[in-house]
Scaffold this active site. Sequence first.
Site, short mmCIF file in Angstrom:
data_model
loop_
_atom_site.label_atom_id
_atom_site.label_comp_id
_atom_site.label_asym_id
_atom_site.label_seq_id
_atom_site.Cartn_x
_atom_site.Cartn_y
_atom_site.Cartn_z
N SER A 7 10.25 -4.04 7.30
CA SER A 7 9.53 -4.42 7.83
C SER A 7 7.72 -3.20 8.17
CB SER A 7 9.65 -4.39 9.31
OG SER A 7 8.23 -4.20 9.90
N CYS B 97 8.39 1.19 20.28
CA CYS B 97 7.06 1.12 20.20
C CYS B 97 6.87 2.71 21.02
CB CYS B 97 6.34 0.49 21.26
SG CYS B 97 5.13 -0.98 20.40
N LYS C 235 15.40 -3.35 15.77
CA LYS C 235 15.74 -2.53 15.35
C LYS C 235 15.99 -1.54 15.76
CE LYS C 235 13.00 -0.49 10.85
NZ LYS C 235 11.96 -0.88 9.81
N GLY D 77 16.24 2.75 4.92
CA GLY D 77 16.03 4.57 4.84
C GLY D 77 16.13 5.21 3.60
#
Lengths: 254, 305
Positions: free
Chosen positions: B20, B127, B163, B242
């Site tokens: 993403s 977030c 996620k 990652g």
Amino acid sequence: MWYHHYRVSSNTQLTSNIHRVVLESTDTPISKAKAGEFVMLYIPAVGELPLSVFKQKEEELHFVIEDYGGPSSRAVNLHKGEMVGVRGPYGRGFTLKQNTNYLLLAGGSGAPPLLKFVEEAQSTPGVSVTYLLGARSASELFLLDEARSMGARVMVSTDDGSMGYKGLITQLAEKLLSEATYDALYACGPEQMLLAAMGLAKRFGVYFEGSFVRDVRCAVGVCGLCVMEGTGRLLCVDGPVFSLHELEAAQHGG
Amino acid sequence: MNISCRVGNLILQSPFVLASGIAGNEYSLLLRALRSGASAVVTKTIFKDERNGYLPPIYYESPNYSINAVGLPGKGVYRFLEHIRRAKTLGKPVIVSVGGTSIEEYSSVAAAVAKSGADGVEINLSCPHVEGTGTEFGSDPELVRRVVEEVKSAVGDKPVFAKLTPNTHSIEELGLAAVEAGADGLTAVNTLRGMVFDPVLEEPVLSNVYGGVSGRALHPVAVYCVYALRKALPHTPIFGVGGVYEVSDALDFFLAGADAVQVGTSISQRGYGVFEELKKDLVDYLERKGYASFEEFVRKKRRWF
């Protein structure tokens, strides 16, 4: 090295909203940029903006910057001695080939990459260059002598007729294309002008490259924000200069 | 050599998926990633409304890491739906990353994208601000549970991946919360919070001052997170993400228990061509080691579990 550091060595006003800013390297200068390639200029506490390289010597970088709001309003007011960061060069510039007759269309602040192209073309065998600069009025034209001194045939257009051809630069180009043969038409300026120039190139069967503008943020192809809609191409790594062919794949979702 | 794999009920031609945040919100860029060899794509996080994100500088890279604070710009879910439909034309899975500043926003965005053909939903649980809590949303297992529950009930039978953030003392707790709440799988991990200065300019390198660290520096952290999750949840589908630059980086994730990996930051250096290179190098590796398929390699019993 991400940011190469430079000190502002001069700032000269060219028109009401366009300045020539010269930077001098204080550590390692960036590597050589080709005409049309760009850098990100970081002004501390202000932000970063993409800028096309206008001139480059060993330790020096020259930009022609237009105040179009945001960080560019600060960039035109950079003063001697200020420190900035520069990263790049990024992207792909204009293709330069031997034995080619070029017609260049610069709309206002779109001049810098094309002036750099004129400079590169000087030392290329068999190349002739006609450089057109268009603006609303004579007071907005700049660096015409620069282009002449590098051997280009220079013509200007102004919307109000205060200098040169009265009308749009693309109308002047249309006139020239119908009078003589050119091998390639290169353009940099507002998108509307680029699309009109692209239309001319198609009509006259001339090879086209144009330098476009999008929302460049990372400049290295990872944020995806500068996509040329419908083409899958990123302006920062695949552009900012695109050929007609590359952009036409656009319409077919290529 | 068969390198296809299953992640939950998603069938992938290879274990290399676009992460993403990379291909923006535009179908043509998602298609480019898929045509370049990604077996599936995860979109940039979609919110209900348009968001501008942060102004540059938003990204900084050193040989060992990248750090970004792009600020999740996007056109808003309703203008994005058409892009999902168009990105699906190659028949490869399109997973939509959904965001929200409230639980209702997460679930309404997820419902809309699921209806428009998303093959799966990945919930971005990193977030920074939600319902005025001021803490990082995804590091609170109770909030993770509530969001996953709502999203799962909004998308019907479409797979939901949570996620997870590595900015936590216990990623297992977050993973367990997500799975208990109905998540079909996990994506580990999002970026590590970090900060970088330019010492000559005496300025932060991001307009947002701090941001998320990805790339090589994140890699061993992310591999450990996958391992911890796999130990706690032996049967849950897991995407590792990652710092996948080389196939050896991907192998780290597979050995730690990931079913597939997502690739993001390395695209800045290697371009979209990285997918074909990873696939080819994986095939070479498996052949050299005598495996009959990728599936056989990942299903092998490992003593560290």
